[in-house]
Design an enzyme around this catalytic site. Sequence first.
Site, PDB file in Angstrom:
ATOM      1  CG  ASP A  51      -2.125  -0.914   1.037  1.00  0.00           C
ATOM      2  OD1 ASP A  51      -2.414  -1.299  -0.104  1.00  0.00           O
ATOM      3  OD2 ASP A  51      -2.773  -1.240   2.047  1.00  0.00           O
ATOM      4  N   GLY A 164      -5.952   2.509   8.342  1.00  0.00           N
ATOM      5  CA  GLY A 164      -4.528   2.649   8.640  1.00  0.00           C
ATOM      6  C   GLY A 164      -4.263   3.304   9.980  1.00  0.00           C
TER       7      GLY A 164
END
Length: 266
Positions: A51, A164
Amino acid sequence: MVQRNQLYFFYLKDDETDAKVDALGKIAEDNGFEIASHPNNASIIVSVGGDGTFLQAVRKSGFRQDAIYVGITRTGESGLYCDFDLDNFDEMLHSLMHEELEVRRFPVIKARINDGTEYHCLNEVSIRSTIVKTIVIDVLIDDVYFETFRGDGLIVSTPTGSTGYNKSAYGAVIDPLIASYQVSEVASLNNNQYRTLGSSFVLSKDRKLTLNVQPTGNDHPIISLDNEAHPITKISSLEVDMDETVIKTVKLKNNSFWDRVRRTFL
């Protein structure tokens, strides 16, 4: 004019990945694609990595609105932005050629520092103390005072970014189909003298958030845009809102955002 079959590979260069990307390029050319030397010339920007690499690919290519982004993970990596891995690159090309992919649009937040340059963020923008001292921030919503925050910092995340840094600060995971952004506290100070909401809150895309840093001796907080620290050392204000900017990515059918969340966390 950018042609639809132009691919650009974005990755962190090392000998092993160079060899793998060269192999991917040959497979792509064998299937009728052309390899672009610059992301501005590509209609499909392929990040190879996790990511973090995907976020860098989007940022370094300028949040292209006329391109599709594709995330490919390397062996042993996983990612919420990446539907493919090196082992199913052929499957990705086949899907691109036969339109078996679904295009999704991830909302993006826009951050303005000190009333200056605007920056887009796909994951989050955060403002944090850089010394062992709390940071004090006046929080305004649509230019109306809401609260004064005292603590280590604040995180403003997109729906995809909610999994996140925001999640580690006990924020909620937001469905990307909801055009909104979330504000989460990092180690807020709450007692009889100081009080904040004490929880994350979600704002509509039509709201404007203003964070005014108060001069208390911690006059050099750090601002992070996705996974990059911003170089400005004197920060007095941060404005966040949303416009119509989105990042177009592709996903395999039957592989939704919530499928990824389940595989990643459960």
